[in-house]
Structure formats: structure tokens, C-alpha cells
Motif scaffolding. Structure first.
Motif, short mmCIF file in Angstrom:
data_model
loop_
_atom_site.label_atom_id
_atom_site.label_comp_id
_atom_site.label_asym_id
_atom_site.label_seq_id
_atom_site.Cartn_x
_atom_site.Cartn_y
_atom_site.Cartn_z
N ALA A 232 0.87 -1.18 -0.16
CA ALA A 232 -0.10 0.04 0.18
C ALA A 232 0.92 1.29 0.13
N GLU A 233 2.01 1.26 0.73
CA GLU A 233 2.88 2.24 0.83
C GLU A 233 3.35 2.60 -0.63
N ALA A 234 3.97 1.59 -1.10
CA ALA A 234 4.50 1.81 -2.61
C ALA A 234 3.48 2.23 -3.44
N ALA A 235 2.18 1.57 -3.47
CA ALA A 235 1.40 2.22 -4.56
C ALA A 235 0.91 3.65 -4.38
N ALA A 236 0.96 4.22 -3.28
CA ALA A 236 0.71 5.52 -2.73
C ALA A 236 1.84 6.45 -3.55
N GLN A 237 2.81 5.90 -3.97
CA GLN A 237 3.77 7.05 -4.57
C GLN A 237 3.50 6.76 -5.92
N GLY A 238 2.71 6.18 -6.55
CA GLY A 238 2.22 6.33 -7.99
C GLY A 238 1.16 7.21 -8.27
N ARG A 239 1.00 7.38 -9.50
CA ARG A 239 -0.33 8.31 -9.90
C ARG A 239 -1.52 7.84 -9.24
N ALA A 240 -2.41 8.92 -8.95
CA ALA A 240 -3.79 8.44 -8.40
C ALA A 240 -4.67 7.62 -9.17
N GLU A 241 -4.46 7.81 -10.59
CA GLU A 241 -5.74 7.21 -11.36
C GLU A 241 -4.95 5.66 -11.66
N GLY A 242 -5.70 4.83 -11.61
CA GLY A 242 -5.33 3.45 -11.87
C GLY A 242 -4.30 2.99 -10.82
N ARG A 243 -4.53 3.40 -9.51
CA ARG A 243 -3.62 2.89 -8.49
C ARG A 243 -3.84 1.50 -8.21
N PRO A 244 -3.01 0.27 -8.07
CA PRO A 244 -3.71 -0.96 -7.82
C PRO A 244 -3.63 -1.15 -6.39
N SER A 245 -4.73 -1.95 -6.03
CA SER A 245 -4.73 -2.33 -4.83
C SER A 245 -3.85 -3.32 -4.37
N VAL A 246 -3.71 -3.77 -3.03
CA VAL A 246 -2.99 -4.49 -2.45
C VAL A 246 -3.35 -6.05 -3.07
N ALA A 247 -4.83 -6.62 -3.11
CA ALA A 247 -5.19 -7.50 -3.69
C ALA A 247 -4.85 -7.76 -5.01
N GLU A 248 -4.64 -6.61 -5.75
CA GLU A 248 -4.27 -6.69 -7.43
C GLU A 248 -3.15 -6.96 -7.38
N LEU A 249 -2.05 -6.49 -6.51
CA LEU A 249 -0.70 -6.72 -6.55
C LEU A 249 -0.23 -7.97 -6.30
N LEU A 250 -0.94 -8.55 -5.12
CA LEU A 250 -0.65 -9.99 -4.70
C LEU A 250 -1.07 -10.91 -5.81
N ASP A 251 -2.22 -10.69 -6.57
CA ASP A 251 -2.81 -11.52 -7.56
C ASP A 251 -1.83 -11.53 -8.85
N LEU A 252 -1.28 -10.47 -9.04
CA LEU A 252 -0.39 -10.28 -10.15
C LEU A 252 0.73 -11.20 -10.05
N VAL A 253 1.38 -11.40 -8.78
CA VAL A 253 2.62 -12.34 -8.41
C VAL A 253 2.13 -13.63 -8.06
N GLY A 254 0.91 -13.98 -7.93
CA GLY A 254 0.38 -15.37 -7.72
C GLY A 254 0.50 -15.55 -6.33
N LEU A 255 0.06 -14.79 -5.43
CA LEU A 255 0.06 -15.02 -4.07
C LEU A 255 -1.33 -14.61 -3.50
N PRO A 256 -1.70 -15.61 -2.69
CA PRO A 256 -3.24 -15.24 -2.17
C PRO A 256 -3.37 -13.94 -1.43
N THR A 257 -4.46 -13.57 -1.24
CA THR A 257 -4.78 -12.21 -0.58
C THR A 257 -4.36 -12.47 0.86
N ALA A 258 -4.64 -13.44 1.52
CA ALA A 258 -4.15 -13.43 2.90
C ALA A 258 -2.81 -13.29 3.19
N TYR A 259 -1.85 -13.42 2.49
CA TYR A 259 -0.66 -13.00 2.50
C TYR A 259 -0.34 -11.42 2.86
N ALA A 260 -1.50 -10.75 2.73
CA ALA A 260 -1.38 -9.12 2.85
C ALA A 260 -1.26 -9.04 4.54
#
Length: 575
Positions: A433-461
Motif C-alpha cells: 500500500a505504501e509503494a502504491a501510494a507513490q504512483g499516480r492516483a489514477e489506476g492505482r492498484p490495490s494490495v489484492a491486485e498486486l498480490l494476484d499479479l505475482v500469484g500470492l493469496p490475498t491472505a498474505y497481506a
């Protein structure tokens, strides 16, 4: 004649870790113990040497030259260590005192001698491990290269002429040519001394090149053992077969890197079943009902599988042409980059470019300038000359800050050791979440989306880095780097310390990210088999200069420079 005989070795702490291991090493023989991280290899080695961490206990039997070591008094174990059994660790910094010189490390293990005789003996011992320069004896560890430190550590380990050397991942962090030199050195010293060697490694190429016999360890047990050539050519356990299938090839680009699914279970969770059943594509109902014995297939050849393993295809898969880089112009341009450290030329006028969506590999030995190049591009080091452009913007370190505004959103990095780049105090979710906040506001990925992108379950958050395996930590590091949707991802040895199966997972993930997101890669590695699988073009660095570059297939199949040919000759053959 048997030198080391281990029978029914069990190591326990709060949990069962090693579960009834049997193995032996004869005089003059090299035995490999291979398997993924978490299999219990290193703790088996430490139990043999009587060096288990506090809180762990070992039962069973460990005899060295007929003398029982398990349960022996510490006074006896101290007399055995060094004189009869010596330990060579993965990281020589763990063995070498940074305040002592190389010569002092060797001298402290020698018998009392007059000063001149001791000096001569230190130099002789260093020469035995390939250090002919007497001045090295007066240098401290930080003044030596990784390969030189490992040679000093080996000389110190051999100083009391042990009968058995336990080498625990001695070449994992070394580049291909240095690794080859250390392996040949080990082989030469072993043959000259008639010494037994127990080699602990997750690198199957190393094990099969160096070892007379190999034992494959999984979840605290031996699941296969036999002559190295037999295990490599016709694996009798599906776990061994899976590890071999995950090896990247230096000669062809594989259509897909096949990794063993899942991860190694805790030994105590699989005491009454086949430990590999949950990850095995050949599992039958019987595999989950009883623990298969380690049965003999032929003299010296054993497996803990109930069924005959379907053999791997022995023909090479069809070569895969690398993905074509999408048209989009040059994303990164480096022109005549120069960098010196105290008179040492790290970069001597290096130029390269990376197109949008393209993958470019940079290979070379340690000290060739690969990481310095990455640091200059990232703005972590200031070059002494040259220029760095990202998407047409001058982002050369030292340029006006305004010019570098937003550069972090264009380029991110994945380092070799994710444990040094992940904050141990934060959860995975908080870091992403901290890393995503450094990006542009539009299209900012959620933690769940980032975990899914690298093949990890949401529970790993909710987990912290210490609760993750090495491969999982590297996936989190990649997810964090992608949080700002960079156009370029710099990967600095991201798979160097990973097991072969985890490496396949990570490389396949990077391929997918590039294909689906269009992210360009600048991939730095000393592993030519890895660069074959990931890069469209490859640049070879030697002492800070580009000596060869071009399409990866051409560079590896028909190298034009002697240095490139030397790198290729150092790669152990794929089993």
C-alpha cells in the motif's frame, strides 16, 4: 572404507526437522546432499559437525572413523572439529573475522611453529587453494573478492588436515567462472589428500558435476540416492525428476519453465504419508495412506517412491524465439557511462539501450561493473561521466533534481536478496500500500491486485517477511516494484540465491509480467542459462567494458569474444 556413517539421524526443536536420515561418505569420496530450502540439508550437516543451534537436539548415530559423535562431550567434539571434520560455509563472511587478515585465519589453526616457519606454512596453505600472491596473506576479508574470500575460508578449514570436509553451499553466491574454479579446486584438493567431502547444495548442476554419489532430501528425509550419473540420467523419484525439469537451459529457450508446484512441507506434518504426495502429479491414493520406505532398486540405488517414475523426455524441447519487443521507441539510453572507485575503473564508457517492452540481459563475472551500471541508472551512484536518459528525459545522477522528478515511476528495481529490501516491521499489505501510494492516483492498484499479479493469496497481506519463504519474499519484492506501474524493471541477480524450482517460478512470473503489462526488463545476472530464458538481447561486460552484445541466441550459440567463450565453458553441463 567408510569414513562417515550417519544412521537414523533425527533433529528436533519445537518441531521435527530431520526425520531418520541415513547416509555415508567413504574416504576420497564426494557425496552430494541436494534439495530445496527447508528440506533439512544444512541442519543435517550441522548435526554431523556437532554445531546445531541452541534449542535443537539430535538423536540417532553419527560415527566418524568409527567414533560416535552424537551425545559426545563438548571437549571431544572440539578436538574433532578442524582436526577430523571441517565446515566450509556458503558465505565466507560468516567464517572470517573482518578484523583479522587472511594469513591470520589460516595461522590460528596451525600447530605452534617458529614465526618464519609459520609464515612459510601459511603461504603454502594459501598456494594449495590457488592463492599464489603472498601479499594476500596480509589483506583483510573486505579487501578480497568473493572467490578469494572463499579460497581463504577453504585454506583455513583445511589447515588442520581434516579427514572430512562438509561444504555447505560453497559456490551459491559466486559467478560461473569463480564457481567453476572453486569446484575444480575442491576436487583437486580432495583427490590429493584422499579426503571425504559432503557437499550440501541446491544446485543440481554442481552436484552432478562434482559428486560420486547424490542423496536427494525432501521434508527432512532422503527420498532418493545413488551414483550421480544414475540419478541425473534416470531419476527414480518424482521430486528429483521435477527438480531436473526446472533447470533452465543454456542452449535453448524453453517454451515454459516447469516449476514444482507448492512448497516443502514441515517434516512433522508428513510423518505418516509420502511427503511429496501433495505436490506430485503422479500421486495415487496409496501415497496419502502410508509412508513409503526407502527401497533398493539396485545395488547402491534407492528411492522412496511406491511407483515407477515416468521418465523425462531426453530430447531437447523446441527452441522458442524470444518475444518480439513491441514498437515504442527507446525507453532507456545509456551513453558512455564512466565510474571509478579509488582509481579502480568500474565502468569504462558503457553504452546500451532498452526499447519499450524489451528485455535486455547484462552478464559478466563479479567485478565486471554490472551492479554499478544498475546503481547509476537508478540514481544510487553518481557517474564520473556519461548520460542516462529515461523516456527521453535526462535522469543522469547529478542532473538537476527537477529533471529526475517522477523518475521513480518510470524505473524500479528488484534486488538479489529480498530480505534486505523488505521492512521486517511491516506487513506485506502495508508495504504494498505504501509503494502504491507513490504512483499516480489514477489506476492505482490495490494490495489484492498486486498480490494476484505475482500469484500470492490475498491472505498474505497480513504476513510479515519473516513468515515467508525466499521465493515468496521475492514475489512480494516484485509486486512492490510494480506498484507504481514502472515502464522499466531492473532485476539485479533476482534468482541467484533461489532454489531451482523457485527460480523457475520467478522467471516465469517475470515473463508473464512483461507479456501482460509491457514492462521492459534490464536483467543483470551471472547465470547464462537464466539470461537465455529471459532476454531478447544480451550485453557481456568485462572489467567495466562491453566486449560483446547482440541477440541472446547469437551471443550464446556463436560467441565472438574469448571472454564470452570462457563464461560458457564454466557452466556445468545440464543433467
Amino acid at each position: 572404507m567408510t569414513l562417515l556413517d550417519v544412521g537414523g539421524l533425527t533433529v528436533t526443536g519445537r518441531h521435527l526437522i530431520v526425520d531418520g536420515v541415513d547416509l555415508n561418505v567413504s574416504r576420497g569420496e564426494t557425496v552430494g546432499l541436494v534439495g530445496e530450502s527447508g528440506s533439512g540439508k544444512s541442519l543435517t550437516a550441522r548435526a554431523v559437525a556437532g554445531l546445531l543451534p541452541k534449542g535443537l537436539t539430535a538423536t540417532g548415530s553419527v560415527t566418524l572413523s568409527g567414533r560416535e559423535l552424537l551425545g559426545a562431550r563438548e571437549r571431544l567434539l572440539r578436538s574433532v572439529r578442524g582436526s577430523q571434520v571441517a565446515l566450509l560455509m556458503q558465505d565466507p563472511f560468516a567464517m572470517l573475522n573482518p578484523l583479522r587478515t587472511a594469513g591470520a585465519h589460516v595461522a590460528e589453526s596451525l600447530p605452534r611453529l617458529p614465526r618464519a616457519a609459520r609464515r612459510a606454512e601459511v603461504l603454502r596453505r594459501l598456494a594449495e587453494v590457488g592463492i599464489a600472491d603472498p601479499s594476500v596473506a596480509g589483506r583483510h576479508p573486505f579487501q578480497l573478492s568473493g572467490g578469494m574470500r572463499q579460497r581463504v575460508a577453504l585454506a583455513a578449514a583445511l589447515a588442520r588436515d581434516p579427514e572430512l570436509l562438509i561444504a555447505d553451499e560453497p559456490t551459491t553466491a559466486l559467478d560461473a567462472t569463480t564457481q567453476h574454479e572453486i569446484l575444480m579446486l575442491l576436487r583437486g584438493v580432495q583427490r590429493a589428500r584422499g579426503m571425504g567431502v559432503l557437499l550440501i547444495t541446491h544446485d543440481l548442476r554442481v552436484a552432478f558435476e562434482l559428486c560420486d554419489r547424490v542423496s536427494v532430501m525432501y521434508a527432512g528425509r532422503i527420498v532418493e540416492s545413488g551414483p550421480g550419473s544414475g540419478v541425473a540420467g534416470a531419476p527414480a523419484h518424482p521430486y528429483t525428476s521435477g527438480l531436473l525439469a526446472a533447470l533452465p537451459s543454456v542452449t535453448v529457450t524453453l517454451p515454459r519453465l516447469e516449476a514444482v508446484p507448492g512448497s516443502v512441507p514441515h517434516a512433522e506434518d508428513v510423518t505418516d504419508v509420502c511427503a511429496f504426495a501433495a505436490r506430485c502429479g503422479q500421486a495415487e491414493p496409496e501415497c496419502g495412506q502410508a509412508r513409503p520406505p526407502l527401497r533398493e532398486l539396485s545395488p547402491g540405488r534407492r528411492t522412496a517412491c511406491l511407483y515407477e517414475v515416468r521418465p523425462r523426455p531426453r530430447t531437447a524441447p523446441p527452441a522458442l524465439a524470444p518475444d518480439a519487443a513491441p514498437a515504442g521507441g527507446t525507453l532507456l539510453r545509456v551513453e558512455e557511462l564512466r565510474k571509478e572507485y579509488g582509481g579502480h575503473v568500474a565502468l569504462g564508457g558503457v553504452s546500451l539501450d532498452v526499447g519499450a517492452g524489451e528485455s535486455v540481459g547484462v552478464v559478466g563475472e563479479s567485478g565486471s561493473g554490472k551492479t554499478t551500471l544498475a546503481r547509476c541508472v537508478l540514481g544510487l551512484a553518481t557517474p564520473d561521466g556519461g548520460r542516462v536518459e529515461l523516456a527521453g528525459l535526462d535522469v543522469t545522477p547529478g542532473a538537476r533534481a527537477a529533471r529526475r522528478e517522477g523518475a521513480h515511476r518510470l524505473v524500479q528495481c528488484v534486488f538479489q536478496d529480498p530480505s534486505t529490501s523488505l521492512n521486517p516491521a511491516l506487513t506485506v499489505g502495508a508495504m504494498l500500500a505504501e509503494a502504491a501510494a507513490q504512483g499516480r492516483a489514477e489506476g492505482r492498484p490495490s494490495v489484492a491486485e498486486l498480490l494476484d499479479l505475482v500469484g500470492l493469496p490475498t491472505a498474505y497481506a497480513s504476513r510479515r517477511p519473516r513468515a515467508l519463504s525466499g521465493g515468496e519474499r521475492q514475489r512480494v519484492a516484485i509486486a512492490r516494484a510494480l506498484a507504481v506501474r514502472p515502464a522499466l524493471l531492473i532485476c539485479d541477480e533476482p534468482t541467484a540465491s533461489l532454489d531451482v524450482s523457485v527460480q523457475a517460478h520467478v522467471l516465469e512470473l517475470l515473463r508473464t509480467i512483461r507479456r501482460e503489462l509491457g514492462t521492459a526488463l534490464l536483467f543483470i545476472t551471472h547465470d547464462l542459462a537464466v539470461v537465455r530464458q529471459i532476454a531478447d538481447r544480451t550485453m557481456v561486460l568485462f572489467r567495466g567494458e562491453v566486449v560483446e552484445s547482440g541477440e541472446t541466441a547469437r551471443v550464446l550459440d556463436a560467441p565472438a569474444h574469448d571472454y564470452t567463450r570462457r563464461l560458457l565453458a564454466s557452466v556445468p553441463p545440464t543433467p
